[in-house]
Design a protein around this motif. Structure first.
Motif, short mmCIF file in Angstrom:
data_model
loop_
_atom_site.label_atom_id
_atom_site.label_comp_id
_atom_site.label_asym_id
_atom_site.label_seq_id
_atom_site.Cartn_x
_atom_site.Cartn_y
_atom_site.Cartn_z
N GLY A 1 0.80 -1.23 0.00
CA GLY A 1 0.00 0.00 0.00
C GLY A 1 0.83 1.27 0.00
N ASP A 2 2.15 1.16 -0.22
CA ASP A 2 3.01 2.35 -0.24
C ASP A 2 2.89 3.05 -1.60
OD1 ASP A 2 5.14 4.16 -0.42
OD2 ASP A 2 6.37 2.99 0.98
N VAL A 3 2.11 4.12 -1.60
CA VAL A 3 1.80 4.83 -2.85
C VAL A 3 3.06 5.41 -3.50
CG1 VAL A 3 0.45 6.75 -3.80
CG2 VAL A 3 -0.52 5.33 -1.97
N ASP A 4 3.97 5.93 -2.68
CA ASP A 4 5.19 6.54 -3.22
C ASP A 4 6.04 5.52 -3.99
OD1 ASP A 4 4.47 8.93 -2.20
OD2 ASP A 4 5.68 8.76 -0.37
N LYS A 5 6.11 4.30 -3.48
CA LYS A 5 6.92 3.27 -4.15
C LYS A 5 6.33 2.95 -5.53
CE LYS A 5 9.22 0.99 -0.33
NZ LYS A 5 9.10 -0.08 0.66
N MET B 1 -1.76 -13.53 -3.68
CA MET B 1 -0.34 -13.15 -3.65
C MET B 1 0.31 -13.53 -2.32
SD MET B 1 -0.53 -9.39 -5.49
CE MET B 1 1.20 -8.98 -5.23
N GLY B 2 -0.47 -14.07 -1.39
CA GLY B 2 0.10 -14.47 -0.10
C GLY B 2 0.41 -13.28 0.79
N LYS B 3 -0.30 -12.16 0.59
CA LYS B 3 -0.07 -10.97 1.41
C LYS B 3 -1.22 -10.80 2.38
CE LYS B 3 2.81 -7.76 0.24
NZ LYS B 3 4.08 -7.38 0.90
N ASN B 4 -0.92 -10.22 3.52
CA ASN B 4 -1.96 -9.99 4.51
C ASN B 4 -1.88 -8.53 4.96
OD1 ASN B 4 -4.01 -10.38 6.26
ND2 ASN B 4 -2.80 -11.51 7.80
N LEU B 5 -2.59 -7.67 4.26
CA LEU B 5 -2.52 -6.24 4.57
C LEU B 5 -3.69 -5.85 5.47
CD1 LEU B 5 -1.61 -4.84 1.02
CD2 LEU B 5 -0.11 -5.75 2.78
N ASP B 6 -3.45 -4.83 6.32
CA ASP B 6 -4.54 -4.45 7.22
C ASP B 6 -5.60 -3.62 6.48
OD1 ASP B 6 -3.74 -1.76 7.13
OD2 ASP B 6 -2.41 -1.99 8.87
N GLY B 7 -6.71 -3.36 7.19
CA GLY B 7 -7.86 -2.68 6.60
C GLY B 7 -7.51 -1.31 6.03
N ALA B 8 -6.64 -0.57 6.72
CA ALA B 8 -6.29 0.77 6.26
C ALA B 8 -5.52 0.69 4.93
CB ALA B 8 -5.44 1.47 7.31
N MET B 9 -4.61 -0.27 4.83
CA MET B 9 -3.85 -0.45 3.58
C MET B 9 -4.79 -0.83 2.44
SD MET B 9 -0.51 -2.53 4.79
CE MET B 9 0.65 -1.90 5.98
N LEU B 10 -5.71 -1.71 2.76
CA LEU B 10 -6.67 -2.16 1.77
C LEU B 10 -7.51 -0.97 1.27
CD1 LEU B 10 -7.77 -4.66 0.34
CD2 LEU B 10 -9.32 -4.99 2.26
N ASP B 11 -7.95 -0.13 2.21
CA ASP B 11 -8.73 1.05 1.82
C ASP B 11 -7.92 1.98 0.94
OD1 ASP B 11 -10.95 0.17 3.15
OD2 ASP B 11 -10.55 1.30 4.99
N THR B 12 -6.63 2.13 1.27
CA THR B 12 -5.76 2.97 0.44
C THR B 12 -5.71 2.43 -0.98
OG1 THR B 12 -4.37 3.48 2.34
CG2 THR B 12 -3.37 3.84 0.18
N ILE B 13 -5.57 1.11 -1.11
CA ILE B 13 -5.47 0.50 -2.45
C ILE B 13 -6.77 0.70 -3.23
CG2 ILE B 13 -5.08 -1.66 -3.72
CD1 ILE B 13 -3.24 -2.51 -1.36
N VAL B 14 -7.90 0.56 -2.54
CA VAL B 14 -9.19 0.79 -3.20
C VAL B 14 -9.24 2.23 -3.71
CG1 VAL B 14 -11.70 0.94 -2.86
CG2 VAL B 14 -10.42 -0.96 -1.85
N GLN B 15 -8.87 3.18 -2.86
CA GLN B 15 -8.95 4.60 -3.25
C GLN B 15 -7.97 4.95 -4.37
OE1 GLN B 15 -8.25 6.46 0.54
NE2 GLN B 15 -10.16 5.60 1.34
N GLU B 16 -6.78 4.37 -4.31
CA GLU B 16 -5.74 4.71 -5.29
C GLU B 16 -5.99 4.11 -6.67
OE1 GLU B 16 -3.16 6.84 -5.04
OE2 GLU B 16 -3.98 7.36 -3.07
#
Ligand code: A3P
Length: 295
Positions: free
Chosen positions: A65-69, A211-226
């Motif tokens: 969920g790191d948008v800058d990367k 992908m075998g990743k387990n991201l928290d709710g906030a990261m998931l929300d970021t990905i939805v928004q981005e």
């Protein structure tokens, strides 16, 4: 064999009856010899099915969920396009070869043309399918602005070209059928553009799990928004604005065009729609796949 040679138009060649860009055909031995690895993730799509969208989703998941990367490079340079070949630029195969593992790669190849090492390596496949009518519309506008593909001609002409499968990467019907039939025999997540549009969070969660990743709710929300259409259209790293006008002329039609389900209704005549439905029934007979063409 060149299928299109009019004027200075880029031509299509063929491999085993599938039309492909001539430069891809010229590079075919290198492509077929590609060595896949067991930890590769291959994004597979028919053109205009949401490749860029799923690439951004996969990249954001991979970067937690790191948008800058995800701003490190334009989307078309982040995941090597396997069959891409436009000398003197490095080919997709060369770029993939130079990439650290685990790799995320992408292809539009129909399953039967995939380099054999992909099946031998037991890697992961992420297929995204989009309903045929919207694919046709999107591909028509894409060929109007993409200088590396043949001019589509009029809408009526292109309708026939698409139905007959004489477009780059071949018939939508065969492509989707071919990959769908493989979904249970390899490690594959099969997604639909329309589902991602309807319920992005749920579909992104499926990708995350795959992908075998387990991201928290906030990261998931970021990905939805981005990864909304509006965000990606405004983002220079996803909207293809970095591609030269000699390749993509966005003054003719933007790469991020509409991003909706059902735009076919603004293009198909009633007669074309009836004909398309009949052809669809014939060509997709016996398959269990179900598409939705409106939300
Ligand atoms: P339209 O031409 O219908 O707008 P590809 O990346 O496989 O070439 O697919 C491009 C299509 O996906 C285009 O469709 C584009 O607008 C759409 N698209 C790209 N990003 C999207 C997003 N975030 N949400 C919805 N559609 C998106």
């Amino acid at each position: 064999m060149a299928l299109t040679t009019a004027g200075t138009q880029p031509s299509l060649g063929e491999v085993a009856g599938i039309p492909l860009p001539a430069t891809t055909v010229d590079n075919w031995p290198q492509i077929q010899g590609f060595k896949a690895q067991s930890d590769d993730l291959l994004i597979c799509t028919y053109p205009k099915s949401g490749t860029t969208w799923i690439q951004e989703i996969v990249d954001l998941i991979g970067q937690s969920g790191d948008v800058d990367k995800c701003q490190r490079a334009a989307i078309q340079h982040r995941h090597p396009f396997l069959e891409w070949a436009r000398p003197p630029q490095p080919s997709g195969v060369e770029k993939a070869g130079a990439m650290p593992r685990p790799r995320v790669l992408r292809t539009h190849l129909p399953a039967q043309l995939l380099p054999p090492s992909f099946w031998e390596s037991n890697c992961k496949f992420l297929y995204v399918a989009r309903n045929a009518k919207d694919c046709l519309v999107s591909y028509y506008h894409f060929q109007r602005m993409n200088r590396t593909l043949p001019d589509p001609g009029t809408w009526d002409q292109y309708f026939e070209t698409f139905i007959s499968g004489k477009v780059a990467w071949g018939s939508w019907f065969e492509h989707v059928r071919g990959w769908w039939e493989l979904r249970d025999s390899v490690r594959m997540l099969f997604l639909f553009y329309e589902d991602i549009k309807r319920n992005p969070k749920q579909e992104i969660q499926k990708v995350m799990k795959f992908m075998g990743k387990n991201l928290d709710g906030a990261m998931l929300d970021t990905i939805v928004q981005e990864t909304t259409f509006e965000k990606m259209k405004a983002n220079p790293m996803t909207n293809r604005s970095t591609a030269p006008k000699t390749v993509l002329d966005q003054s003719i039609s933007p790469f991020m065009r509409k991003g909706i389900v059902g735009d076919w209704k603004n293009h198909f005549t009633v007669a074309q729609n009836e004909r398309f439905d009949e052809i669809y029934r014939q060509k997709m007979k016996g398959t269990s796949i179900n598409f939705c063409t409106e939300l």
